[in-house]
Design an enzyme around this catalytic site. Structure first.
Site, PDB file in Angstrom:
ATOM      1  N   GLU A 113      -2.325   7.105   5.971  1.00 14.11           N
ATOM      2  CA  GLU A 113      -3.434   8.246   5.772  1.00 14.11           C
ATOM      3  C   GLU A 113      -2.934   9.059   7.489  1.00 14.11           C
ATOM      4  OE1 GLU A 113      -6.098   8.906   1.772  1.00 14.11           O
ATOM      5  OE2 GLU A 113      -6.199   7.548   2.844  1.00 14.11           O
ATOM      6  N   GLU A 133      -3.788   0.975  -2.893  1.00 14.34           N
ATOM      7  CA  GLU A 133      -5.421   1.768  -3.188  1.00 14.34           C
ATOM      8  C   GLU A 133      -5.186   1.652  -4.942  1.00 14.34           C
ATOM      9  OE1 GLU A 133      -5.470   4.083   0.474  1.00 14.34           O
ATOM     10  OE2 GLU A 133      -3.483   3.745  -1.080  1.00 14.34           O
TER      11      GLU A 133
END
Length: 259
Positions: A113, A133
């Site tokens: 990210e 995730e």
């Protein structure tokens, strides 16, 4: 100066290095706050024309969040945690100065990210990108669901986030996640600095406007076009515009001052 990152300015470029190689340069809250402060200093320092973010060592750009921190999250502090990461990464994405991610090794979860929040990504061939995730029962929380879709397209983004698969640098380049792939750590910084030097020799106001317009495109059908017209008209009154035109007509290199 900082607990988790190295801060160095060289030839008008701010080099930020996440300095936790023993923990694969995890993005714990201390590191996020250090990044926030360092990026703000880059914003405010007129001598800084661009930034490069990398990780210490050859194994990891950043392997993501600290599991020992997130295991204590609940509904209330989980929102705050996500919003903190989103705010820091938005500072990078919205920065009017170019930011390049020099990705060495793993860029997973929050590390991926972070790389996607940067404007350009250069990676070593052993780099790997991923948003795993779902393996923890979570989703990317620092803007990853939005940026991955914007960068590689909805279908590929969904595949990567739903499977948690990792992407090697070469494949990342093929899908548009990576701009350049190089062989070694030394070549990584050479390439990142080469690209940065080319950018910061251009008109600073125009560089910032390009970033602003591209970012606006993700906010709605008309937002990008409106931003483009507004920025174009504002640049028409700048000294950089006058200098650029004069230099072109006079067949000389322009001397942009960011005014």
């Amino acid at each position: 100066m900082f607990k988790s990152i190295e801060f160095e300015v060289e030839d008008n470029v701010l080099l930020l290095t996440i300095n936790k190689p023993e923990k694969y340069n995890v993005l714990d809250l201390q590191t996020l706050e250090d990044l926030r402060e360092a990026i703000q200093r880059g914003y405010d320092d007129d001598d800084v024309r661009g930034m490069i973010i990398t990780g210490k060592g050859e194994k990891s750009f950043s392997a993501g969040v600290d599991i020992n921190e997130i295991k204590t999250l609940n509904e209330l502090n989980g929102r705050k945690y996500s919003e903190t990461g989103q705010e820091v990464f938005a500072m990078i994405e919205d920065c009017h100065k170019p930011v390049i991610a020099a990705v060495n090794g793993f860029a997973l979860g929050g590390g991926c990210e972070l790389a996607m929040a940067c404007h350009i990504r250069v990676a070593t061939e052993n780099a790997r990108f991923g948003l795993p995730e779902v393996n923890l029962g979570l989703i990317p929380g620092f803007g990853g669901t939005q940026r991955m879709a914007n960068i590689v397209g909805r279908g590929k983004a969904l595949e990567l986030m739903l499977t948690g698969d990792q992407v090697p640098a070469a494949e990342g380049k093929n899908i548009g996640l990576v701009n350049h792939v190089v062989y070694s750590q030394d070549e990584l910084m050479v390439k990142a600095k080469e690209i940065m030097r080319k950018i910061i020799n251009k008109a600073p106001l125009a560089i910032g406007s390009v970033i602003s317009c591209v970012n606006a495109a993700s906010k709605g059908t008309d937002a990008g076009y409106q931003s483009e017209a507004n920025n174009f008209s504002n640049l028409c009154k700048s000294q950089d515009f006058k200098e650029g035109v004069s230099a072109f007509l006079e067949k000389r290199d322009p001397d942009f001052q960011g005014e």
